[in-house]
Design an enzyme around this catalytic site. Structure first.
Site, PDB file in Angstrom:
ATOM      1  CG  ASN A  57      -2.248  -0.537   1.029  1.00  0.00           C
ATOM      2  OD1 ASN A  57      -2.781  -0.438  -0.062  1.00  0.00           O
ATOM      3  ND2 ASN A  57      -2.821  -1.146   2.045  1.00  0.00           N
ATOM      4  CD  GLU A  79      -3.944  -7.867   5.827  1.00  0.00           C
ATOM      5  OE1 GLU A  79      -5.065  -7.554   6.254  1.00  0.00           O
ATOM      6  OE2 GLU A  79      -2.978  -8.067   6.567  1.00  0.00           O
ATOM      7  CG  ASP A 127      -8.818  -0.539  -2.601  1.00  0.00           C
ATOM      8  OD1 ASP A 127      -8.400  -1.056  -1.547  1.00  0.00           O
ATOM      9  OD2 ASP A 127      -9.609   0.430  -2.628  1.00  0.00           O
TER      10      ASP A 127
HETATM   11  N1  LIG Z   1      -5.686  -0.935  -0.116  1.00  0.00           N
HETATM   12  C1  LIG Z   1      -6.289  -1.452   0.945  1.00  0.00           C
HETATM   13  N2  LIG Z   1      -5.538  -1.740   2.012  1.00  0.00           N
HETATM   14  C2  LIG Z   1      -6.136  -2.280   3.095  1.00  0.00           C
HETATM   15  C3  LIG Z   1      -7.511  -2.565   3.107  1.00  0.00           C
HETATM   16  N3  LIG Z   1      -7.806  -3.102   4.307  1.00  0.00           N
HETATM   17  C4  LIG Z   1      -6.671  -3.161   5.003  1.00  0.00           C
HETATM   18  N4  LIG Z   1      -5.632  -2.673   4.289  1.00  0.00           N
HETATM   19  C5  LIG Z   1      -4.233  -2.520   4.668  1.00  0.00           C
HETATM   20  O1  LIG Z   1      -3.621  -3.776   4.850  1.00  0.00           O
HETATM   21  C6  LIG Z   1      -2.439  -3.590   5.640  1.00  0.00           C
HETATM   22  C7  LIG Z   1      -2.259  -4.736   6.564  1.00  0.00           C
HETATM   23  O2  LIG Z   1      -1.036  -4.579   7.217  1.00  0.00           O
HETATM   24  P1  LIG Z   1      -0.521  -5.461   8.387  1.00  0.00           P
HETATM   25  O3  LIG Z   1      -1.694  -6.006   9.194  1.00  0.00           O
HETATM   26  O4  LIG Z   1       0.487  -4.697   9.140  1.00  0.00           O
HETATM   27  O5  LIG Z   1       0.103  -6.720   7.730  1.00  0.00           O
HETATM   28  P2  LIG Z   1       1.131  -6.863   6.529  1.00  0.00           P
HETATM   29  O6  LIG Z   1       1.827  -5.586   6.206  1.00  0.00           O
HETATM   30  O7  LIG Z   1       0.398  -7.511   5.400  1.00  0.00           O
HETATM   31  O8  LIG Z   1       2.195  -7.840   7.117  1.00  0.00           O
HETATM   32  P3  LIG Z   1       2.103  -9.408   7.341  1.00  0.00           P
HETATM   33  O9  LIG Z   1       0.649  -9.812   7.338  1.00  0.00           O
HETATM   34  O10 LIG Z   1       2.761  -9.671   8.629  1.00  0.00           O
HETATM   35  O11 LIG Z   1       2.823 -10.042   6.208  1.00  0.00           O
HETATM   36  C8  LIG Z   1      -2.655  -2.251   6.374  1.00  0.00           C
HETATM   37  O12 LIG Z   1      -1.738  -1.307   5.874  1.00  0.00           O
HETATM   38  C9  LIG Z   1      -4.070  -1.850   6.006  1.00  0.00           C
HETATM   39  O13 LIG Z   1      -4.210  -0.431   5.851  1.00  0.00           O
HETATM   40  C10 LIG Z   1      -8.276  -2.227   1.945  1.00  0.00           C
HETATM   41  O14 LIG Z   1      -9.489  -2.439   1.861  1.00  0.00           O
HETATM   42  N5  LIG Z   1      -7.623  -1.694   0.887  1.00  0.00           N
END
Ligand SMILES: Nc1nc2c(ncn2[C@@H]2O[C@H](COP(=O)(O)OP(=O)(O)OP(=O)(O)O)[C@@H](O)[C@H]2O)c(=O)[nH]1
Length: 314
Positions: free
Chosen positions: A199, A234, A208
């Site tokens: 992101n 996610e 997205d």
């Molecule tokens: N673009 C987008 N991002 C999202 C959405 N929902 C959640 N996120 C993002 O998903 C990210 C999840 O990050 P983390 O939970 O820290 O996990 P990660 O960076 O994937 O790290 P690991 O799971 O440990 O591999 C966050 O930055 C959220 O803002 C969405 O609907 N759209």
């Protein structure tokens, strides 16, 4: 009067018809028996008969033989008139509720009877068909509206998969069905790796798009009777009823590999790097609950993350 003639005389279609005509009808065919759940009419099959219901009850369904009952047909009434008079395929599914006896009258024979006996009857039937079609259309529209509203509440707007609300309702139900028939439910929890970084690099819109791609990979890999939901930002969950661990692992591996190999296109046309996923798998047994199954899969997901991500653990 023999029983069958009497029965025919009491049907709506043959009311006040002379004995002569009733005898002709009787000589034309034999009554048929249908068992509970058997389908008489379906939009997928041409229909050439009107079926007079001599005993039992029939049910009418629109989307599939298992969709909600739209109408019940009781003794003396008939089905198939719309499709044979309009010369179109049936507009709904009709199936036997319990054991049913029906008397089939072939379209050609019916038209002959109507024309010879009373041409006006055909006109009346045509009018009736128009009324029935209008009514049917209204019911279809209402039904579509209701199911759209229900779907919206259960569907994730971004990926089109089920949402968390759906999962919270469906998981206990599906699990108890599987336990009831002594079969396992295999559960996959799928989490995108380093999605925060993705992101940060490609913007929320880019993230997205990656989520939409992810939804498509999951959807295109499951079987028609499996379920997939987006249960967090996610995070996704796949429910595989009646599935053992070997099959669950193979499916998870396929999803993992396809995700890794996807080329993701940003709306501005630029190609973005692919994402990877970590997947945890759990298998239900007779003592599983939604909570225990969920946390077993989550534990495996944690282990996949600890092992360096982009892998499947079970
Ligand atoms: N673009 C987008 N991002 C999202 C959405 N929902 C959640 N996120 C993002 O998903 C990210 C999840 O990050 P983390 O939970 O820290 O996990 P990660 O960076 O994937 O790290 P690991 O799971 O440990 O591999 C966050 O930055 C959220 O803002 C969405 O609907 N759209």
């Amino acid at each position: 009067m023999p029983l069958l003639i009497q029965e025919l005389a009491e049907t709506e279609l043959l009311r006040q018809v002379s004995d002569d005509i009733l005898k002709q009808v009787l000589a034309h065919a034999e009554p048929l028996g249908f068992s509970p759940g058997e389908v008489l009419l379906s939009p997928e099959q041409d229909n050439k008969h009107i079926y007079l219901l001599l005993s039992g009850t029939l049910t009418v369904h629109f989307d599939s033989p298992d969709s909600p009952v739209i109408r019940e047909i009781t003794e003396g009434f008939s089905v198939g008139e719309m499709s044979i008079i309009g010369d179109t395929a049936p507009s709904a599914y009709v199936k036997a509720k319990g054991f049913c006896r029906v008397f089939p009258i072939h379209r050609d024979f019916l038209l002959e009877l109507i024309h010879n006996a009373q041409p006006i009857a055909y006109n009346l039937l045509r009018l009736l068909t128009q009324w029935m079609k209008a009514n049917t259309q209204k019911i279809i529209n209402d039904q579509v509206q209701i199911s759209e509203l229900t779907n919206q509440a259960n569907i994730d707007g971004l990926t089109g998969l089920y949402n968390r609300r759906w999962l919270d309702n469906a998981l206990p139900r599906i699990l108890s069905q599987m336990i009831g028939i002594g079969q396992p439910l295999c559960v996959l929890v799928i989490d995108i790796d380093y999605f925060k970084k993705y992101n940060d690099l490609h913007g929320h819109q880019g993230g997205d798009i990656a989520l939409i791609y992810m939804g498509n990979v999951v959807r295109s890999n499951i079987r028609p009777y499996d379920f997939a939901a987006r249960i967090g930002g996610e995070e996704f969950m796949v429910l595989l009823p009646n599935t053992n661990l070997t099959v669950g692992i193979a499916l998870a591996e396929r999803i993992r590999q396809e995700t890794e190999n996807q080329v993701i296109a940003h709306p501005d046309g630029a190609a973005m790097p692919s994402i990877t996923v970590s997947i945890g798998i759990a298998l239900s047994d007779a003592s599983s609950t939604s909570k225990s199954l969920f946390s077993a899969a989550d534990k495996q997901l944690y282990s996949a993350k600890q092992s360096g991500r982009n892998c499947v653990k079970y």
